[in-house]
Motif scaffolding. Structure first.
Motif, PDB file in Angstrom:
ATOM      1  N   LYS A 314      13.158  32.953  26.694  1.00  9.10           N
ATOM      2  CA  LYS A 314      14.241  33.941  26.777  1.00  9.10           C
ATOM      3  C   LYS A 314      13.676  35.306  27.165  1.00  9.10           C
ATOM      4  N   GLU A 315      13.827  35.620  28.431  1.00 10.67           N
ATOM      5  CA  GLU A 315      13.238  36.853  28.927  1.00 10.67           C
ATOM      6  C   GLU A 315      13.799  38.085  28.237  1.00 10.67           C
ATOM      7  N   ASP A 316      15.112  38.076  27.960  1.00 12.69           N
ATOM      8  CA  ASP A 316      15.712  39.263  27.344  1.00 12.69           C
ATOM      9  C   ASP A 316      15.133  39.506  25.954  1.00 12.69           C
ATOM     10  N   MET A 317      14.888  38.441  25.215  1.00 11.13           N
ATOM     11  CA  MET A 317      14.311  38.596  23.874  1.00 11.13           C
ATOM     12  C   MET A 317      12.867  39.049  23.960  1.00 11.13           C
ATOM     13  N   GLN A 318      12.169  38.532  24.975  1.00  7.45           N
ATOM     14  CA  GLN A 318      10.777  38.941  25.133  1.00  7.45           C
ATOM     15  C   GLN A 318      10.699  40.442  25.420  1.00  7.45           C
ATOM     16  N   LYS A 319      11.660  40.913  26.227  1.00  7.08           N
ATOM     17  CA  LYS A 319      11.670  42.333  26.553  1.00  7.08           C
ATOM     18  C   LYS A 319      11.949  43.173  25.306  1.00  7.08           C
ATOM     19  N   LEU A 320      12.931  42.708  24.516  1.00  2.00           N
ATOM     20  CA  LEU A 320      13.255  43.393  23.264  1.00  2.00           C
ATOM     21  C   LEU A 320      12.042  43.466  22.355  1.00  2.00           C
ATOM     22  N   HIS A 340      -6.041  31.987   7.518  1.00  2.00           N
ATOM     23  CA  HIS A 340      -5.903  30.578   7.850  1.00  2.00           C
ATOM     24  C   HIS A 340      -5.817  30.361   9.344  1.00  2.00           C
ATOM     25  N   GLY A 341      -6.356  29.240   9.786  1.00  2.00           N
ATOM     26  CA  GLY A 341      -6.213  28.864  11.177  1.00  2.00           C
ATOM     27  C   GLY A 341      -4.761  28.849  11.577  1.00  2.00           C
ATOM     28  N   LYS A 342      -3.890  28.473  10.632  1.00  2.00           N
ATOM     29  CA  LYS A 342      -2.473  28.341  10.973  1.00  2.00           C
ATOM     30  C   LYS A 342      -1.913  29.665  11.457  1.00  2.00           C
ATOM     31  N   ARG A 343      -2.256  30.757  10.771  1.00  2.00           N
ATOM     32  CA  ARG A 343      -1.715  32.044  11.170  1.00  2.00           C
ATOM     33  C   ARG A 343      -2.245  32.468  12.526  1.00  2.00           C
ATOM     34  N   LEU A 344      -3.527  32.229  12.739  1.00  2.00           N
ATOM     35  CA  LEU A 344      -4.122  32.579  14.035  1.00  2.00           C
ATOM     36  C   LEU A 344      -3.436  31.794  15.136  1.00  2.00           C
ATOM     37  N   GLN A 345      -3.218  30.502  14.893  1.00  2.00           N
ATOM     38  CA  GLN A 345      -2.526  29.665  15.872  1.00  2.00           C
ATOM     39  C   GLN A 345      -1.151  30.250  16.178  1.00  2.00           C
ATOM     40  N   GLY A 346      -0.433  30.625  15.106  1.00  2.00           N
ATOM     41  CA  GLY A 346       0.920  31.162  15.271  1.00  2.00           C
ATOM     42  C   GLY A 346       0.936  32.428  16.102  1.00  2.00           C
ATOM     43  N   ILE A 347       0.004  33.331  15.811  1.00  2.00           N
ATOM     44  CA  ILE A 347      -0.016  34.604  16.534  1.00  2.00           C
ATOM     45  C   ILE A 347      -0.362  34.381  18.004  1.00  2.00           C
ATOM     46  N   LEU A 348      -1.324  33.499  18.263  1.00  2.00           N
ATOM     47  CA  LEU A 348      -1.686  33.230  19.654  1.00  2.00           C
ATOM     48  C   LEU A 348      -0.516  32.622  20.415  1.00  2.00           C
ATOM     49  N   LEU A 349       0.199  31.705  19.766  1.00  2.00           N
ATOM     50  CA  LEU A 349       1.347  31.090  20.442  1.00  2.00           C
ATOM     51  C   LEU A 349       2.452  32.115  20.677  1.00  2.00           C
ATOM     52  N   ALA A 350       2.641  33.012  19.695  1.00  2.00           N
ATOM     53  CA  ALA A 350       3.674  34.036  19.860  1.00  2.00           C
ATOM     54  C   ALA A 350       3.305  34.967  21.015  1.00  2.00           C
ATOM     55  N   LEU A 351       2.043  35.340  21.089  1.00  2.00           N
ATOM     56  CA  LEU A 351       1.597  36.186  22.200  1.00  2.00           C
ATOM     57  C   LEU A 351       1.747  35.440  23.523  1.00  2.00           C
ATOM     58  N   ALA A 352       1.461  34.150  23.499  1.00  2.00           N
ATOM     59  CA  ALA A 352       1.626  33.356  24.717  1.00  2.00           C
ATOM     60  C   ALA A 352       3.087  33.387  25.162  1.00  2.00           C
ATOM     61  N   ASP A 353       3.998  33.242  24.208  1.00  2.00           N
ATOM     62  CA  ASP A 353       5.420  33.309  24.548  1.00  2.00           C
ATOM     63  C   ASP A 353       5.784  34.669  25.130  1.00  2.00           C
ATOM     64  N   LEU A 354       5.247  35.727  24.513  1.00  2.00           N
ATOM     65  CA  LEU A 354       5.545  37.075  25.002  1.00  2.00           C
ATOM     66  C   LEU A 354       5.101  37.240  26.446  1.00  2.00           C
ATOM     67  N   CYS A 355       3.951  36.647  26.778  1.00  2.00           N
ATOM     68  CA  CYS A 355       3.402  36.823  28.121  1.00  2.00           C
ATOM     69  C   CYS A 355       3.883  35.773  29.101  1.00  2.00           C
ATOM     70  N   SER A 356       4.812  34.914  28.680  1.00  2.00           N
ATOM     71  CA  SER A 356       5.155  33.785  29.543  1.00  2.00           C
ATOM     72  C   SER A 356       5.889  34.230  30.807  1.00  2.00           C
ATOM     73  N   LYS A 357       6.693  35.284  30.720  1.00  2.00           N
ATOM     74  CA  LYS A 357       7.450  35.684  31.905  1.00  2.00           C
ATOM     75  C   LYS A 357       7.270  37.145  32.315  1.00  2.00           C
TER      76      LYS A 357
END
Lengths: 672, 227
Positions: A314-320, A340-357
């Motif tokens: 969702k590009e609009d949410m990413q912009k927000l 925890h590895g879990k949190r690091l994984q989560g943050i990296l995936l969230a950043l990946a989503d932010l940079c997806s578009k």
């Protein structure tokens, strides 16, 4: 050194696991002593994962379950021993619950020994504390994937569930909600729960105690998930008041409640789009989730995943999120490190989503040097973290600006990525391949860094993998590596890959692999004129493979790549053009329609375009043999087909058709 | 630039304005009850309930249980406290790794305080080390605690603060909060929040007006405005 002081033996010594279990199993141990042993055991294992495992190994669960079973069976035998009995019920139930708490091995042991129905029987006990113990333990079991699936379609079961939800006891209502959260998976189940009025019940629990609220939120999430009808029903409950209650809960003082409320709302947002599109709500969700990152516990671990579900695709949410400084906030947390590895994984995936578009996100990330954390994460112990780091790199390397500035084509990035090609975990290999696929689309002519790093060797190896997903991505990476590569680079790569491997990839059982292999060839032969020669190597091995695929495949993607490849060959010299003609019109002389004719009639615009481009190149007027080829095309009925395509609905096709016809004028078409 | 002098409000004016503000008795009673209950003063809460007719928000019996736990920790009887918490609600320690770790840590501290070095070593090995293994986030604190074992004069070593009574109080407070949360009760009383708000409001007002301030909350005396 300490003076010799008389010390009383610490209780630990006299209550070693083996001793405790021995007491529980022994027939001669008095009942009160068994109770003490139970309590002791319980107190040793609560909060202590290591002890739980130790006791499990010694067979503690069957021992405790046996006592629970006896005590439950002895119910109703009356007498003054009821208090003792109740205590035994409570302690054994609590011990069993603790074994099941957050420990799959414990849950399995508890289920295997048949403790489940015993615990169920405690729910209707007269003593509230016994009910509490039973309900809590059952709830803990239901938090595990291993819990038995609840059959909502049986009337008795649904009645029981409703009785749980209607109970005065908050542990019992919590259990009811847990069952729903765990077992409600299919649309039919969601439907049947919705029909008996569970939603209204759960909504009323939203105003209850913390336990009830959280349990209710989890259940609502499960019932609503991806179900338009149920989601709409929820939104309409109490004239929209239920939705407002849920929105208010995103501001609750308890962090877990806020998280669960966000999850629910996001689920509704993604399922029924007209709702929750208001800017205020969107901002609220973004900020709440970013703030939840501050929570040091499980809530903070889960919040980036929920954040991802809010913004993914969702590009609009990413912009927000970008405007709310999401990148900076995530970086702050990365800097804190050691979690925890879990949190690091989560943050990296969230950043990946932010940079997806969004390029602005990628820029910000690179500017703030978030990058370095991702590179470090490539070597993390956890496979999930390594995968997340690769996904992040793949997304951030979508930045054409930074790609062409050579930002990613350096040792710091390439070497660890190449190493991951040998990772023991398949999903890591695949995500590394995808990241490499992007990173090698370097616009610099030499990709020597990659070729020198044994990267090619590994890619070639993976292109022969048994797993199709790995083959597909490996060939894709090779294809991208080949993009705009200079001649020397092409030589090196092809030498490693070998023409025969390439030919067999073109004929791979998977269409997706064929497609990538053909695109590889397309890149291989583009550039200088003599690149075209590659398809003629080893007795026209590649050319024949291409022709075979064009004749046998049904996948549009494959046919398109194949045609464009032939089209590129046809842009060469006489010899090249003749060779293409031979592939298109094999001298078998049978009546079957030529593939060129088939493609021209295809419903796929891209395929028609590719076919016409080939004809453009074959009929290029300044070529000596053009005239002869035109005749051949005429005899095959191709030219008349083209004449009917001058008003093709696809602009590309239309223009190329007219181009061909324009070229043909030079030859004087006698049969107009 | 000339700063305009602040408006001055005399004590008389101020007291007059104050007397115009109506505050309900039952609201104040509730605040007092909330304070007594949250802080765990059971007997006081009971008496207050009898004398004022104010109903406490939660069952006073649960306060007794909670206070027993708090008292046990404050007296250094951590094992006893753990047993009591588990009787109250076995889920609390099972789902609160940080709290459980702090209680175990306190147990170790008490063993060291009582000079039971061998036991302490064994305990650290058997009970604390696994916590560090289960959760890397605890390692730093774990190391600090275990460091106590390395010093002859524990009271004067770099990690000696762990032996302070304040450490016990910290742990007691943590377990109190966890129990309150599990009972869905607010872990903080409302009264301090009100006082904080008062401080903030006075600071804001200071910039505009000169008025009789309350500087000492314990007496709530109005002090004349500076002229």
């Amino acid at each position: 050194s300490s003076p010799n002081m008389p010390t009383s033996a610490p209780s630990n010594h006299s209550s070693r696991p083996e001793d405790l279990i021995g007491k529980l199993n022994s027939a001669i141990t008095p009942y009160e002593a068994k109770l003490k042993a139970l309590r002791d055991l319980k107190n040793q294992i609560i909060g202590n994962r290591t002890k739980k495992l130790a006791f499990l190994k010694l067979g503690a669960v069957p021992s405790v379950a046996a006592i629970l079973s006896d005590a439950a069976a002895a119910e109703g035998s009356g007498g003054d021993a009821w208090e003792l009995h109740d205590s035994v019920l409570i302690q054994s139930a609590a011990a069993i619950g603790s074994f099941a708490c957050g420990l799959d091995a414990g849950v399995k042991a508890v289920l295997d020994v048949g403790a489940f129905p015993l615990l169920l029987s405690l729910i209707s006990h007269a003593n509230d504390k016994v009910v509490d113990a039973g309900a809590r333990s059952l709830k803990l079991i239901y938090q595990s994937k291993l819990a038995p699936k609840y059959d909502f379609f049986q009337e008795k079961n649904m009645e029981f569930l409703l009785s749980l939800l209607n109970s005065e006891n908050e542990n019992v209502t919590g259990l009811g909600a847990s069952i729903i959260a765990h077992s409600c998976q299919t649309t039919a189940e969601q439907q049947s729960l919705s029909e008996v009025g569970v939603i209204k019940k759960l909504v009323s629990l939203l105003g209850g105690s913390l336990l009830q609220r959280d349990a209710s939120l989890e259940s609502l999430s499960a019932i609503i998930r991806d179900n338009q009808e149920v989601a709409s029903k929820f939104v309409g409950t109490d004239n929209g008041k239920a939705l407002n209650v849920m929105i208010e809960l995103t501001k609750d003082k308890y962090s877990r409640t806020r998280l669960l409320a966000c999850m629910c709302l996001i689920s509704i947002r993604n399922t029924v789009s007209p709702y929750l599109q208001d800017l205020g709500i969107k901002n609220n969700l973004v900020i709440t989730l970013l703030d939840l990152l501050d929570d040091p516990g499980q809530v903070g671990d889960e919040s980036p995943f929920v954040f991802s579900s809010l913004i993914t695709e969702k590009e609009d949410m990413q912009k927000l999120a970008f405007d709310a400084n999401a990148v900076e906030r995530m970086l702050e947390h990365l800097k804190k490190g050691s979690f925890h590895g879990k949190r690091l994984q989560g943050i990296l995936l969230a950043l990946a989503d932010l940079c997806s578009k969004l390029e602005c996100c990628r820029d910000r990330v690179l500017h703030l040097k978030v990058f370095d954390f991702a590179i470090d994460a490539l070597a993390h112990d956890s496979a999930e973290v390594r995968t997340a780091a690769c996904i992040f790199l793949k997304n951030i390397s979508r930045s054409v600006k930074n790609l062409s500035a050579g930002y990613f084509m350096n040792e710091t990035v390439i070497l660890p990525l190449v190493q991951l090609l040998c990772d023991s975990c398949t999903s890591v290999q695949i995500s590394a391949l995808r990241a490499i696929s992007n990173v090698v689309v370097d616009f610099k002519p030499h990709k020597s860094l990659f070729t020198q790093s044994e990267g090619v060797k590994h890619l070639v190896l993976l292109s022969k993998s048994m797993e199709s997903a790995i083959r597909i991505n490996a060939v894709c990476a090779l294809k991208n590596l080949m993009f705009l590569a200079n001649n020397r680079c092409k030589e090196e790569i092809l030498l490693e890959l070998t023409t025969s491997t390439l030919a067999s990839l073109i004929s791979d059982p998977e269409a997706a692999v064929q497609e990538q292999a053909l695109a590889f060839v397309r890149n291989l032969i583009s550039g200088t004129l003599n690149s075209i020669e590659y398809v003629f190597g080893e007795d026209d091995l590649l050319l024949h493979a291409i022709g075979r695929q064009l004749r046998s495949s049904y996948a549009y993607e494959v046919l398109i790549q194949g045609m464009y490849t032939l089209s590129n060959v046809a842009s060469g010299n006489e010899f090249h053009k003749e060779a293409v003609m031979n592939q298109l019109f094999p001298s078998a002389g049978n009546e079957t329609e030529s593939i060129l004719a088939k493609f021209l009639q295809s419903t796929d615009n891209r395929l028609r375009t590719a076919a016409v481009w080939t004809i453009v190149n074959l009929t290029f007027p300044s070529s000596p043999g053009a005239c002869g080829r035109v005749s051949e095309l005429q005899n095959a009925g191709i030219i008349s087909m083209l004449k009917n395509m001058t008003n093709d609905p696809c602009l590309d096709v239309k223009l190329r058709v007219r181009m061909v016809l324009g070229q043909l004028l030079i030859f004087g078409d006698a049969s107009t | 630039m000339q700063t305009t002098s602040k408006k001055v409000i005399t004590r008389d004016e101020w007291e007059k304005r104050l007397s115009d503000v109506k505050v309900r008795k039952q609201d104040m009673n509730k605040l007092v009850m909330n304070f007594l209950v949250t802080e765990g003063y059971v007997e006081a809460a009971e008496k207050f309930r009898m004398e004022s007719g104010t109903e406490p928000e939660i069952d006073l019996a649960t306060i007794t249980d909670r206070m027993a736990v708090k008292k046990a920790v404050q007296s250094g009887n951590v094992e006893d406290a753990i047993e009591k918490v588990n009787d109250l609600n076995p889920e609390i320690l099972d789902t609160n790794p940080q709290l459980f770790f702090h209680l175990q840590q306190q147990r170790l501290i008490e063993l060291i305080r009582n000079g039971k070095v061998e036991e302490a070593l064994e305990f650290a090995q058997e009970e604390l080390a696994p916590r560090g293994e289960e959760n890397r986030g605890f390692l730093e604190e774990l190391e600090r605690t275990v460091a106590l074992l390395a010093f002859e004069d524990v009271n004067n070593c770099p990690v000696g603060d762990l032996l302070d009574i304040s450490q016990r109080l910290k742990t007691a407070s943590e377990v109190n909060a966890a129990i309150l949360t599990s009972q869905s009760h607010e872990k903080d009383p409302k009264l301090p929040t009100l006082l904080k708000l008062l401080t903030w409001v006075q600071n804001q007002l200071d910039e505009k007006v000169s008025y009789p301030r309350i500087n000492d909350f314990s007496t709530a005396m109005l002090e004349d405005p500076a002229v």
